[in-house]
Structures are given as structure tokens and as C-alpha cells.
Scaffold this motif. Structure first.
Motif, mmCIF file in Angstrom:
data_model
loop_
_atom_site.group_PDB
_atom_site.id
_atom_site.type_symbol
_atom_site.label_atom_id
_atom_site.label_comp_id
_atom_site.label_asym_id
_atom_site.label_seq_id
_atom_site.Cartn_x
_atom_site.Cartn_y
_atom_site.Cartn_z
ATOM 1 N N LEU A 108 0.834 -1.201 0.000
ATOM 2 C CA LEU A 108 0.000 0.000 0.000
ATOM 3 C C LEU A 108 0.871 1.256 0.000
ATOM 4 C CD1 LEU A 108 -2.714 -1.061 2.613
ATOM 5 C CD2 LEU A 108 -2.937 -1.041 0.140
ATOM 6 N N PHE A 109 1.888 1.247 0.812
ATOM 7 C CA PHE A 109 2.789 2.395 0.912
ATOM 8 C C PHE A 109 3.500 2.635 -0.431
ATOM 9 C CE2 PHE A 109 7.154 3.950 2.066
ATOM 10 C CZ PHE A 109 6.779 5.255 2.367
ATOM 11 N N SER A 110 3.956 1.570 -1.071
ATOM 12 C CA SER A 110 4.661 1.693 -2.343
ATOM 13 C C SER A 110 3.744 2.224 -3.441
ATOM 14 C CB SER A 110 5.241 0.336 -2.760
ATOM 15 O OG SER A 110 6.188 -0.121 -1.815
ATOM 16 N N MET A 111 2.473 1.811 -3.435
ATOM 17 C CA MET A 111 1.503 2.324 -4.416
ATOM 18 C C MET A 111 1.303 3.829 -4.235
ATOM 19 S SD MET A 111 0.259 0.112 -6.635
ATOM 20 C CE MET A 111 -1.372 0.723 -7.104
ATOM 21 N N GLU A 112 1.193 4.260 -2.994
ATOM 22 C CA GLU A 112 1.011 5.685 -2.719
ATOM 23 C C GLU A 112 2.242 6.472 -3.181
ATOM 24 O OE1 GLU A 112 -1.583 7.323 -1.127
ATOM 25 O OE2 GLU A 112 -2.844 5.565 -0.806
ATOM 26 N N GLU A 113 3.431 5.884 -3.004
ATOM 27 C CA GLU A 113 4.656 6.545 -3.448
ATOM 28 C C GLU A 113 4.658 6.763 -4.959
ATOM 29 O OE1 GLU A 113 7.925 4.147 -1.929
ATOM 30 O OE2 GLU A 113 8.474 5.778 -0.583
ATOM 31 N N LEU A 114 4.062 5.823 -5.705
ATOM 32 C CA LEU A 114 3.994 5.944 -7.158
ATOM 33 C C LEU A 114 2.951 6.971 -7.599
ATOM 34 C CD1 LEU A 114 4.249 2.203 -8.314
ATOM 35 C CD2 LEU A 114 5.929 4.015 -8.694
ATOM 36 N N GLY A 115 2.101 7.395 -6.660
ATOM 37 C CA GLY A 115 1.097 8.397 -6.992
ATOM 38 C C GLY A 115 -0.330 7.872 -7.046
ATOM 39 N N PHE A 116 -0.509 6.566 -6.856
ATOM 40 C CA PHE A 116 -1.852 5.993 -6.842
ATOM 41 C C PHE A 116 -2.527 6.271 -5.496
ATOM 42 C CE2 PHE A 116 0.459 3.340 -9.885
ATOM 43 C CZ PHE A 116 -0.420 3.300 -10.954
ATOM 44 N N VAL A 117 -3.838 6.457 -5.512
ATOM 45 C CA VAL A 117 -4.618 6.638 -4.289
ATOM 46 C C VAL A 117 -5.357 5.329 -4.026
ATOM 47 C CG1 VAL A 117 -6.450 7.943 -3.147
ATOM 48 C CG2 VAL A 117 -4.909 9.095 -4.756
ATOM 49 N N VAL A 118 -4.981 4.630 -2.976
ATOM 50 C CA VAL A 118 -5.508 3.291 -2.728
ATOM 51 C C VAL A 118 -6.724 3.332 -1.808
ATOM 52 C CG1 VAL A 118 -4.987 0.974 -1.888
ATOM 53 C CG2 VAL A 118 -3.209 2.313 -3.035
ATOM 54 N N LYS A 119 -7.789 2.649 -2.226
ATOM 55 C CA LYS A 119 -8.977 2.454 -1.405
ATOM 56 C C LYS A 119 -9.045 0.964 -1.068
ATOM 57 C CE LYS A 119 -10.359 6.694 -1.915
ATOM 58 N NZ LYS A 119 -10.367 7.640 -0.784
ATOM 59 N N HIS A 120 -8.954 0.663 0.218
ATOM 60 C CA HIS A 120 -8.948 -0.732 0.629
ATOM 61 C C HIS A 120 -10.362 -1.182 0.967
ATOM 62 C CE1 HIS A 120 -7.693 -3.995 3.731
ATOM 63 N NE2 HIS A 120 -8.015 -4.520 2.563
ATOM 64 N N ALA A 121 -10.877 -2.121 0.196
ATOM 65 C CA ALA A 121 -12.214 -2.673 0.423
ATOM 66 C C ALA A 121 -12.091 -4.149 0.775
ATOM 67 C CB ALA A 121 -13.082 -2.501 -0.820
ATOM 68 N N TYR A 122 -13.168 -4.686 1.301
ATOM 69 C CA TYR A 122 -13.173 -6.106 1.681
ATOM 70 C C TYR A 122 -14.580 -6.661 1.480
ATOM 71 C CZ TYR A 122 -14.226 -9.841 5.077
ATOM 72 O OH TYR A 122 -14.710 -10.964 5.672
ATOM 73 N N GLY A 123 -14.640 -7.876 1.020
ATOM 74 C CA GLY A 123 -15.939 -8.528 0.864
ATOM 75 C C GLY A 123 -15.733 -9.948 0.375
ATOM 76 N N LEU A 124 -16.838 -10.568 0.016
ATOM 77 C CA LEU A 124 -16.809 -11.945 -0.458
ATOM 78 C C LEU A 124 -17.758 -12.069 -1.644
ATOM 79 C CD1 LEU A 124 -17.220 -11.977 2.978
ATOM 80 C CD2 LEU A 124 -16.263 -14.229 2.567
ATOM 81 N N THR A 125 -17.701 -13.201 -2.319
ATOM 82 C CA THR A 125 -18.655 -13.431 -3.404
ATOM 83 C C THR A 125 -20.080 -13.282 -2.874
ATOM 84 O OG1 THR A 125 -17.113 -14.993 -4.436
ATOM 85 C CG2 THR A 125 -19.402 -15.075 -5.168
ATOM 86 N N GLU A 126 -20.304 -13.739 -1.646
ATOM 87 C CA GLU A 126 -21.649 -13.698 -1.057
ATOM 88 C C GLU A 126 -22.120 -12.286 -0.719
ATOM 89 O OE1 GLU A 126 -20.007 -17.840 -0.155
ATOM 90 O OE2 GLU A 126 -19.236 -15.792 -0.360
ATOM 91 N N THR A 127 -21.230 -11.296 -0.762
ATOM 92 C CA THR A 127 -21.623 -9.907 -0.485
ATOM 93 C C THR A 127 -21.460 -9.033 -1.738
ATOM 94 O OG1 THR A 127 -19.408 -9.312 0.308
ATOM 95 C CG2 THR A 127 -20.998 -10.091 1.959
ATOM 96 N N TYR A 128 -21.565 -9.655 -2.909
ATOM 97 C CA TYR A 128 -21.463 -8.926 -4.180
ATOM 98 C C TYR A 128 -20.087 -8.286 -4.352
ATOM 99 C CZ TYR A 128 -26.633 -9.154 -4.480
ATOM 100 O OH TYR A 128 -27.947 -9.580 -4.538
ATOM 101 N N GLY A 129 -19.077 -8.871 -3.737
ATOM 102 C CA GLY A 129 -17.761 -8.246 -3.777
ATOM 103 C C GLY A 129 -17.601 -7.295 -2.610
ATOM 104 N N PRO A 130 -17.137 -6.053 -2.852
ATOM 105 C CA PRO A 130 -16.838 -5.113 -1.760
ATOM 106 C C PRO A 130 -18.024 -4.906 -0.818
ATOM 107 C CG PRO A 130 -16.088 -4.245 -3.853
ATOM 108 C CD PRO A 130 -16.900 -5.463 -4.172
#
Length: 552
Positions: A314-336
Motif C-alpha cells: 500500500l505504501f509503495s503504491m502511494e509513493e507511485l502516486g496511486f490513491v488506494v482504497k482498501h475494500a473487503y468482501g466476499l462473493t456472497e456480499t457482491y464483492g466489496p
């Protein structure tokens, strides 16, 4: 309440079909889909989906019939997410890494009437049909998708239909078959199970509608975004972003296969604003050689999920300039289903602390009613002390209808009035949840619970480690101990003793790996490490008390 009435003026069943119909007017001349030299506008995509639905109806497809598709992220795959529901049918997107035997099992279980298949996967599809023919005469009709490009390569076939030819026969005056009830099924997504007991997760039009809007919000998608497809559309319908991008009149940039060069080139060429991917995709991006990197043209929001991402990634992605949104879910919850919403007061924290917070799963998004960490026996919430583990549970409108033809599994999943995820986690004092492990992955060593996620996070922080996965290895004395499977970065060398010492300096000794195995990690097509494969290998290695730890 007296004076109210429910009628067509104030009640219409929710469905993602509405997103496409609106965008075909509001964004009619804006690009909807881009793939190589193929470009469509929202008006054209709408018309193609209507004609697709019309042709499916002409083939005898009725309300509730299942249409399966085996295809990568190409325009046809996107169109099927609307065209199939517009015909009143249920879309079943199959994992493109399945072999013929598994595809046959899923076709039989879903009773799919049609199988639409990409030309590169035709041998797998034909093999599946041959297997089915041994036990039934009800075989799905094959529809073949040719390669897409400026000059479409014709695909001549006498036995099966061809996708573009099918669309050409469709009629634009076809009356779209909208759901009669918003709880009607829109799609069928299979979890990664065994051939003997596949679990088909049923999504409703209502749940897909709500989760699509929630996905747009948590991705900070304003109108007219440009979305790069790295997440497989077959996985939870692309985390419902297939429909979400249509809701915002965005442009879908399709990638047949995901590479770091392809990601950077597409971001630069199309001025991509959003993309998504499992932590393995992020890992691939941050470790791309300088020759493949391109400067970002602007803000690029990246949603990640599927497995807890290591803070270092996550830290390395931010260093490259990307803005990371961390989501969590399962197939049973339609993904995120949850998102780790960032708070301004965290901006002043040290970078390491920020990355650790960002790696949490956070709280439920606006489409989900509630997420909690509960004792699976008493159903009481665990205290918010960041230590007491329990099972992650959900309830809300973006939880599946149930498992197809498996009422017992559905009842078990919903026991106690909540959806039981099987994931273990803790709750922090601010209410945010943090995953610690899958219940089947937790290592119990000498009576102590070891979170494989925590051990993997330390391994990932080692400068030479590219990928890491930890499982339990049998131990005659402790029951089991951590066994680490590690892939090093290209050109790098490290010993098992070096990595074990590195972990012991940063973890309690009982949590540090006793064994390190250097190898490529087996993956699913969605980027998740196949830990069951590694557990079998660790088991085959035998008890650690009988063998010395080795660099295999």
C-alpha cells in the motif's frame, strides 16, 4: 399509513438495467467501451445490448434461464452484463482458468441453456460439452466470440453460432424484460469450491443496483470516469463495477490480460482515473521495472481487496502516486462490502502507522446495513479491544439471496440472522474491523492462535521478498508451526535462516516461521494464493520435529 398507495408512479423494481438506459441518453456520444482499436459510445452499447437481448429471446430464452459465459475482459463480456438481464435471463460468468471438467460441472449445476465463449477458450468449452454429453442430452448451445479489432476476424462455424452474427439478427424495437420483482436473480457466481459441491451464489437485481452505487461512492467515482479493467469481470461481476461504470457514464478500458506494462500504458494513453485489483496486481505494479513505468497523467484511484494487502505494498503504491482504497468482501456480499475510510487526523502519523491503518478492512459501505465481529457460538459482539478474535458477519441488502440448489448451506450461512463469512478478525476501539485470518487458515501452535496475515505482512516488509504465504505445518510437539512459502524478487538471493531471523526480530518467536520454502506461489485467477495447495505440501513435508527446517 392512510392515504398511501404503491403503484407504477412511485414504485419501480430496482435494476442496473436503468443505468444503461439513462447513460444511453445523458452520455450517448461519450465512449463507453475501448479495447484495442474497438470503440463504442453509450448509445451504441445500449443498442448492441438490446439487440443481444432480442436475439437471446429469439433463441427461446425465458425469464430465469441461465446463460453462461467463459471470456476475459473484452467488450462482449461487458455487454453480456446488460444484454442477458434485458432478456430476463440470469448471467453466469465462469472462471476462465477452469478446465473442461470443472466447466462441465458448473454448466450441469446451473442448467445453463447457452454457453458464450471467447475463441481462445473454445477447446475448454467444447471439452466441457463432450463431458456433459455422456450423462445428459440437455446440452448448452455454444456461441463463439471472435477476436475484436479494427478488422474483425471472421470465425466460420457450421455447428455453433457466432456472437456478432447473433447481434446482427437482433431487433432494436425489442421490449426489454425488466424484473417483475427486484429480488429476482440477475447473476449467478460460483465460489471456488470442489467439483463435488460447487456453490452458486445468487445475486438479485436489487442487490446489484445498490452495491453498484456503493462501489461508485467508495471509489470516489464522479461522472464520466475512465475505468481500467484489471479485476476479472467474471469475479463478482467485476465487483459490481460493470454496472457502476455505466451508472456514471464512464469509459471501460478492457484488457484481455493484465501486465504491469499494459496497466501503465493504458493509464497513460486513456488518462485512466480508476482501476482495481487484488494485492497481487498491486504487487506487480510496484515491482514493475523502470522501463515499463509511465508517469501518471493525473489522480488514479485504485480499489484493492480479495486478500488483506501488506502495508508495504500500500505504501509503495502511494509513493507511485496511486490513491488506494482498501475494500473487503466476499462473493456472497457482491464483492466489496466494507471500506477503510481514511480520516484526516491520520495524515500526521508516521508512514508505517498509516500503512497499517490502511490495511484494515474498516466498516460497511452505504449499501450494506452492518458488519460486526461476533462470537460464532453466542452471537455476542466481541469487545473493541483490537485483540479479541471473532467471526466477521454481515447483514444487509447486498448479501446474496442464497446458494443455488443448496438450501442447507444457505441456512448455515444465515444462521443467527447474519451472514457468516468464515473470516476471523478483531474490532478496533474506533469500530474499524481488521481481518486476522480465514478460520481454516489460522495456525494453532501450542494453544496459541497465529494470524498468518500478520506473519506474511512482516515477510512482505523484507526488501528482497516479492510474495509470501504462510500455512501451518504439522509438529509433533506444538501441533503445528508456521511454514512460509516465499518468492524473491528477480535477481535476489536470501537464505531461509535469514528470513526466519528477520521475522523473529519483529514478531514473538512462536509466530516466526520455522520453515521457509522458496517457490512460485499457486494462484487463483483473481490473484488469491491457493493456500490449500500449500497446506498439502506442508503436510507432505511431515512433522518439523522429525525433520530439520530446510531451504527447499
Amino acid at each position: 399509513m392512510e392515504g398511501t398507495i404503491r403503484c407504477s408512479a412511485n414504485y419501480v423494481p430496482l435494476t442496473p438495467i436503468s443505468f444503461l438506459e439513462r447513460s444511453a441518453i445523458v452520455y450517448r456520444d461519450r465512449l463507453s467501451v475501448v479495447y484495442k482499436d474497438v470503440k463504442y459510445t453509450w448509445k451504441e452499447t445500449h443498442q448492441r445490448c438490446i439487440k443481444l437481448a432480442s436475439s437471446l429471446a429469439e433463441l427461446g430464452i425465458n425469464h430465469g434461464d441461465v446463460i453462461a459465459v467463459l471470456a476475459p475482459n473484452i467488450p462482449a463480456m461487458y455487454e453480456l452484463h446488460f444484454g442477458v438481464p434485458m432478456a430476463g435471463a440470469v448471467l453466469c460468468t465462469l472462471n476462465i482458468r477452469h478446465d473442461s471438467a470443472m466447466v462441465a460441472v458448473l454448466l450441469k449445476h446451473s442448467e445453463a441453456k447457452i454457453l458464450i465463449v471467447d475463441y481462445q477458450l473454445l477447446d475448454i468449452a467444447r471439452g466441457a460439452v463432450e463431458i456433459l454429453a455422456k450423462t445428459t442430452t440437455k446440452l448448452p448451445l455454444l456461441v463463439i466470440i471472435p477476436e475484436w479489432g479494427t478488422v474483425r476476424k471472421p470465425f466460420h462455424t457450421h455447428q455453433n453460432l457466432e456472437y456478432e452474427s447473433l447481434l446482427e439478427k437482433g431487433k432494436l424495437d425489442f421490449k426489454v424484460r425488466r424484473p417483475k420483482d427486484e429480488w429476482d436473480p440477475i447473476s449467478l457466481n460460483y465460489t471456488s469450491g470442489t467439483t463435488s459441491s460447487p456453490k452458486g451464489v445468487i445475486y438479485s437485481h436489487r442487490g446489484a443496483y445498490l452495491n453498484s452505487l456503493a462501489a461508485a461512492l467508495l471509489n470516489e467515482m464522479n461522472s464520466m470516469p475512465t475505468y481500467l479493467w484489471c479485476v476479472p469481470m467474471f469475479h463478482c461481476n467485476g465487483w459490481c463495477l460493470t454496472w457502476a461504470v455505466a451508472a456514471q457514464g464512464g469509459t471501460n478500458v478492457c484488457l484481455r490480460s493484465v501486465t504491469a506494462k499494459g496497466v501503465f500504458d493504458s493509464v497513460a494513453r486513456y488518462k485512466v482515473t480508476h482501476l482495481g485489483g487484488a494485492p497481487t496486481v498491486l504487487n506487480m505494479i510496484v515491482n514493475a521495472p523502470a522501463s515499463e513505468r509511465r508517469p501518471l497523467p493525473g489522480k488514479v484511484v485504485v480499489m484493492t481487496g480479495g486478500a488483506p494487502p501488506p502495508p508495504q505494498i500500500l505504501f509503495s503504491m502511494e509513493e507511485l502516486g496511486f490513491v488506494v482504497k482498501h475494500a473487503y468482501g466476499l462473493t456472497e456480499t457482491y464483492g466489496p462490502a466494507t471500506v477503510c475510510t481514511w480520516k484526516p487526523e491520520w495524515d500526521s502519523l508516521p508512514q508505517g502507522a498509516q500503512a497499517r491503518i490502511m490495511a484494515r478492512q474498516g466498516l460497511h459501505h452505504l449499501g450494506m446495513e452492518e458488519v460486526d465481529i461476533k462470537d460464532p457460538v453466542t452471537m455476542k459482539s466481541v469487545p473493541p479491544d483490537a485483540k479479541t478474535m471473532g467471526e466477521v458477519m454481515f447483514r444487509g441488502n447486498t448479501v446474496m439471496n442464497g446458494y443455488l440448489k443448496n438450501s442447507e448451506a444457505t441456512k448455515d450461512a444465515f444462521k443467527g440472522g447474519w451472514y457468516r463469512s468464515g473470516d476471523l478478525g478483531v474490532k478496533h476501539p474506533d469500530g474499524y474491523i481488521e481481518l486476522k485470518d480465514r478460520s481454516k487458515d489460522i495456525i494453532i501452535s501450542g494453544g496459541e492462535n497465529i494470524s498468518t496475515i500478520e506473519v506474511e505482512s512482516v515477510l512482505f516488509s523484507h526488501p528482497l521478498v516479492l510474495e509470501a504465504a504462510v500455512v501451518g505445518r504439522p509438529d509433533d510437539h506444538w501441533g503445528e508451526t508456521p511454514c512460509a512459502f516465499v518468492k524473491l524478487k528477480d535477481g535476489c538471493h536470501a537464505s531461509s535462516e535469514e528470513l526466519i531471523k528477520y521475522c523473529r526480530n519483529r514478531l514473538p518467536h512462536f509466530m516466526a516461521p520455522r520453515t521457509v520454502v522458496f517457490q512460485d506461489l499457486p494462484k487463483t485467477s483473481t490473484g488469491k494464493t491457493q493456500k490449500f495447495v500449500l497446506r498439502e505440501k506442508a503436510k507432505a513435508m511431515g512433522s518439523i520435529s522429525k525433520q530439520r527446517s530446510s531451504n527447499l
